[in-house]
Every structure is written in C-alpha cells, then in structure tokens.
Design an enzyme around this catalytic site. Structure first.
Site, short mmCIF file in Angstrom:
data_model
loop_
_atom_site.label_atom_id
_atom_site.label_comp_id
_atom_site.label_asym_id
_atom_site.label_seq_id
_atom_site.Cartn_x
_atom_site.Cartn_y
_atom_site.Cartn_z
N HIS A 353 0.84 -1.21 0.00
CA HIS A 353 0.00 0.00 0.00
C HIS A 353 0.87 1.25 0.00
O HIS A 353 1.98 1.24 0.54
CB HIS A 353 -0.94 0.02 1.21
CG HIS A 353 -2.12 0.91 1.01
ND1 HIS A 353 -2.10 2.25 1.32
CD2 HIS A 353 -3.34 0.66 0.48
CE1 HIS A 353 -3.27 2.78 1.00
NE2 HIS A 353 -4.05 1.84 0.49
N ASP A 408 -8.10 -5.42 -1.53
CA ASP A 408 -8.36 -6.23 -2.72
C ASP A 408 -7.94 -7.68 -2.57
O ASP A 408 -8.34 -8.53 -3.37
CB ASP A 408 -7.62 -5.61 -3.93
CG ASP A 408 -8.12 -4.22 -4.22
OD1 ASP A 408 -9.35 -4.02 -4.19
OD2 ASP A 408 -7.30 -3.33 -4.47
#
Ligand code: NMX
Ligand code: MLT
Length: 475
Positions: A353, A408
């Site tokens: 991330h 996700d």
C-alpha cells in the site's frame, strides 16, 4: 426492517472517540441526530456556513504554518508522504487504517443502522455520515434510501451508449462510458450555463451527486447482465435498500450476498483524498467540471491494476495458483509460486500500500465475514494461507514498504463464493462504492469553495540545478 444499534453503545463510543485528539476535528462533529431531521440537503444547508467560517479562520490564522518539507524523493516518487490535499470525509492512519468522519470500520459496524440486528451497516447510513459527520437514525437512513430509489431512473441513451461498445469491452470501459452518458442530465452544468452565483454551486452539485449515486448501480448492473447474462436485465426493486437492490439487479437474491454487498459498498467508499480515484475526482472537480465528468475521470484511475483493478487481478492470480497447483497447495508450494510471480517482474496483487503499514482493516472485516459465513470455502482457505506466506516473502524482497494485504486481497473470494465469479467485473463494484466518498467530498469542495488544483512541476534540469545550489550554500 432497518435496525439501529443501542443508543448506549453509541454514547459510549462517542465519549471514547471524543477523548482522542489524534483523529482531528472532524470527530467533534459526530453527534446523534434527532429523528425529525429527515432531509439531508437541509441538514447540509445548516452545516455549511459553520464549516465555511471554520475554514476561513484556519486560513486567516494559520495559513502560513508549515506542514513539512518537500524532498526530491517526494517529487520523483509519486508525492508519497507529501501532505497536499484537504479531504473532509475520511482520514487514513498508516498503522490503524481508515476512519470515516472519525469512525473506524468496527465502530461503523457498531453504530450505523443495519438491515437486520447485528448485521452489516447500510451504505446509505455511511453516506449520511460522510456528508454530515453525524451518525444517522434508522428513519433518516430509510428516508435517504427512498430518496435514492426515486432518483434512480436511467435514460435509454445511457444504455444505447453502452450498447455501442462491443460486449467484450472491459466492464470498466462500459461502466465509465455509461457514467459519461449520464452527464447529459447534469444540473450543475445547466446551472453554470445559466450563470449561477458561486455561493450556490454546492446545490446543483448535491443534486448531481445524489442522482449519480442513485444511478450508478443501475448502470453497473446493466453492464453485468449485458456481458454475462445475455442482456437479460433485472428491474430495480424500490422496496429494497441500496446494497440489497444492487445485488438484486445483478441477479443475486441470497440474503448473505445482500449483506456482503452492504459491507462491500460501505468499506470501499472512501480512503481519504490522495488515492488515485479520489484524487482524480477532486482534481477534475476543481476545474468546476460537474460530478459526472469528475467521477468518470476517477473511474478511469480506478481501472488501473495498481489501484482498483487489483481486485480482479487477485482472483485471477488465485485461480491461476489453483489451476497450476490445485486447491490443497502446501505453504512451501505457495511460497514458490509467489517467488515465481515476483521473479517474472510482476507484483503480488492485493499486497502492499502507498500509505498503510499494517494489514488493511478492510481486509480484516472481510476475513471476519468469511470466518462467519464461509469458513470452509476452499478459496477462502487459500487466501488465509497466502496471509501467512506472502508477507515474509515480500519482506525478504527487501524493498516493499508494506508487506501486508490490502482490501483487494480478500473481496474476490467472497463474491466468488456467492456466484459472482466474473473477476473482470470486480472493479465496477469498487467503482459503485467509491461514488459515495468521491461525491460526498465533491459537495464539500463546492460548499467550501476549494481552489482549482494546480501544483508546480519542475524538470530534471531544474532539480539538478536546485540541488547543486543547495549543496554549495550548505558547504
Ligand atoms: N508485489 C511486488 N512488489 C511490490 C509490491 C507487491 N505487492 N508492493 C510493492 N512492491 C514493490 C514496488 O513495485 C516497488 O518496486 P520498485 O522499487 O522496483 O519500483 C517497491 O516494492 C517499493 O514500493 P512501495 O513503496 O512499497 O509501494 P508503492 O507505494 O510504490 O506502491 C502499491 C503501492 C499498492 C502500488 C504496491 O504495493 C503494489 O503494486 N501492490 C500490488 C497491487 C495492489 O494490490 N494494488 C491495490 C492497492 C489498493 N487499492 O485498491 O488501490
Ligand atoms: C483505496 O482504497 O483507494 C486504496 O487502498 C488505495 C489508496 O488508498 O491509495
């Protein structure tokens, strides 16, 4: 029937949140609503002047306070770590994850109205929270649900615009084209052409945003049925809430799938302002492009594999693991597969991330959903094994700043379990949800009169010369 969690739980939460100063001033907003304030727009009308004054004061009293230093690394490295945007609806802490108007995901699950006792929050409640900073009552959520249902009519030319594309076109291309066609009905564009005063910009923006949020599930469901169900579309059911109706229009009437959809739409809605889709929506909106133009642009950013398309990539990758090694793959085999992916110059989708430095709480709540509803699903078990195998491998790689899973990494196996198996479609679901966050902020952008976004860029020549000068003056 909508169920509202106990007032005492909310009061406890409010006093706890109120004690934590690190979440910023948006937390001060969180309050209980009286159940008579049913009209969201008039609520905003009341809130806007006080927030305008707050911003004016901030600018006049602290406008010159520094927020950090900009380094060459930041300019070259995608502006990572650079604070440069005002975004009111949510704030992301690297260690703790997202807070919507000061509330974490577990807190939202506790205090936002749900369709059933102990169930997942209704996305309409989250929308109310994002827009007003207040936790709505069940009556307010029901009123908003009805308002959205009444705004959901989609003109035929939108379907015709989608039908002009080959049915093999990527679902995000079809979806974004549908959103562009919705733009024909923009109230903001009409009002601007008629010379609306800038103090009133937020009002047609509000109408466009609510209309857009109401209509995107209809367009998205049309794309799904067109691509995968022979164009056999399912009309909306106005008696259902937003998430359940979307699930219904897609063709999934299982009560658990409806719960999953409510959770899905809630948690994907907003992730502060710097992510590619939110930032794009905000940037395009800053040119006074209307909400349809801004949101369509945001969707095109979401469609990139490093951003929203990663949910598609995760399920395809997991399926490729199963195809090559079977469902009962050992952790050692899995580790080998992860290395094979990395060595072929690809990323492991669903991990890493730009801001988070811990497991994404959106991953955690989806894992909890799976543990509760589908603990024996073989792909869920594979996802759990990956949670053990991938972070140490990414750490060993030595350059990944966050080896933990993001949102996700989990969503695909849940959707797949309930029969929504078409991975290429997954980013459209993310897009429907993100309309809530981007549109909420767009309304505030116009209400606060935020500026045209126009940062300065420089060339490599400029950077080299600047650095030489800086070295010389410090010698
Ligand atoms: N697999 C392989 N390499 C990775 C991964 C990963 N999952 N994550 C980061 N890296 C690499 C990255 O490509 C970069 O390599 P290089 O220096 O050779 O260019 C290096 O590690 C440093 O990157 P970071 O600073 O850790 O991450 P950055 O902030 O640049 O990127 C992502 C963040 C999310 C783009 C990156 O972690 C990634 O590509 N993850 C996989 C795709 C994904 O899951 N995206 C979805 C994000 C959530 N969302 O919905 O938007
Ligand atoms: C998001 O939800 O937008 C993603 O996690 C990406 C981000 O925050 O940068």
């Amino acid at each position: 029937m909508v169920f509202f969690r106990s007032l005492s739980a909310f009061t406890r939460l409010r006093s706890r949140v109120g004690q934590q100063s690190s979440f910023g001033s948006s937390v001060r907003w969180i309050q209980m609503q009286s159940s008579t304030d049913m009209d969201l727009k008039s609520q905003l009308q009341e809130l806007i002047p006080e927030q305008q004054d707050r911003l004016k004061k901030l600018k006049s009293e602290h406008g010159k306070v520094q927020l950090g230093n900009i380094t060459v690394d930041m300019v070259i490295g995608g502006m990572r770590g650079m604070t440069g945007l005002l975004w009111e609806t949510s704030l992301l802490d690297p260690e703790e994850g997202i807070r919507f108007r000061g509330l974490s995901i577990p807190e939202c699950q506790k205090v936002l109205p749900a369709a059933q006792s102990g169930g997942e929050p209704l996305p309409e409640g989250l929308l109310w929270l994002l827009l007003t900073g207040k936790v709505p009552s069940k009556e307010q959520v029901e009123a908003l649900s009805k308002d959205l249902a009444n705004r959901a009519a989609v003109p035929d030319y939108v379907y015709n615009a989608i039908d002009a594309l080959p049915s093999t076109a990527h679902p995000m291309t079809q979806f974004a084209s549908g959103v562009m066609a919705l733009q024909v009905q923009s109230e903001f564009q009409k009002a601007y052409e008629n010379g609306i005063h800038k103090s009133k910009f937020w009002e047609p923006t509000y109408e466009d945003c609510l209309n857009l949020i109401a209509r995107v599930p209809v367009v998205a469901a049309y794309v799904y049925r067109r691509m995968y169900k022979n164009g056999d579309s399912i009309p909306s059911d106005k008696s259902l809430d937003y998430g359940a109706n979307f699930s219904h229009m897609l063709g999934f009437d299982d009560a658990k799938m409806k719960e999953l959809m409510r959770l899905y739409i809630t948690i994907h809605s907003d992730h502060e302002g710097g992510n590619v889709s939110a930032h794009t929506g905000h940037l395009v909106g800053s040119a006074l492009s209307d909400p349809y133009l801004s949101f369509a642009a945001a969707l095109n950013g979401l469609a990139g594999p490093l951003h929203g398309l990663a949910n598609q990539e995760v399920l395809l990758w997991i399926k490729s693991v199963v195809e090559e090694c079977g469902e009962n793959i050992s952790k050692d085999q899995l580790k080998e597969y992860v290395w094979k992916t990395l060595n072929s110059g690809k990323v492991v989708p669903g991990y890493g991330h730009g801001v988070l430095r811990k497991t994404d709480p959106r991953y955690v709540c989806q894992r909890e959903f799976a543990l509760k509803h589908l603990p024996d699903d073989p792909l869920f078990q594979l996802v759990s094994k990956l949670y053990e195998v991938v972070p140490p491998v990414l750490t060993e790689l030595g350059k990944v700043k966050n080896p933990w899973p993001n949102v996700d990494a989990h969503s695909g196996v849940l959707l797949n379990h309930y029969g929504l198996t078409e991975a290429r479609y997954y980013t459209v679901l993310f897009g429907v949800s993100r309309s809530l966050g981007i549109c909420s902020q767009l309304i505030w952008d116009r209400a606060l009169g935020l500026a045209l976004e126009r940062p300065k860029s420089v060339t490599m020549d400029w950077l080299e010369a600047h650095c030489k000068k800086a070295i010389a003056s410090s010698a």
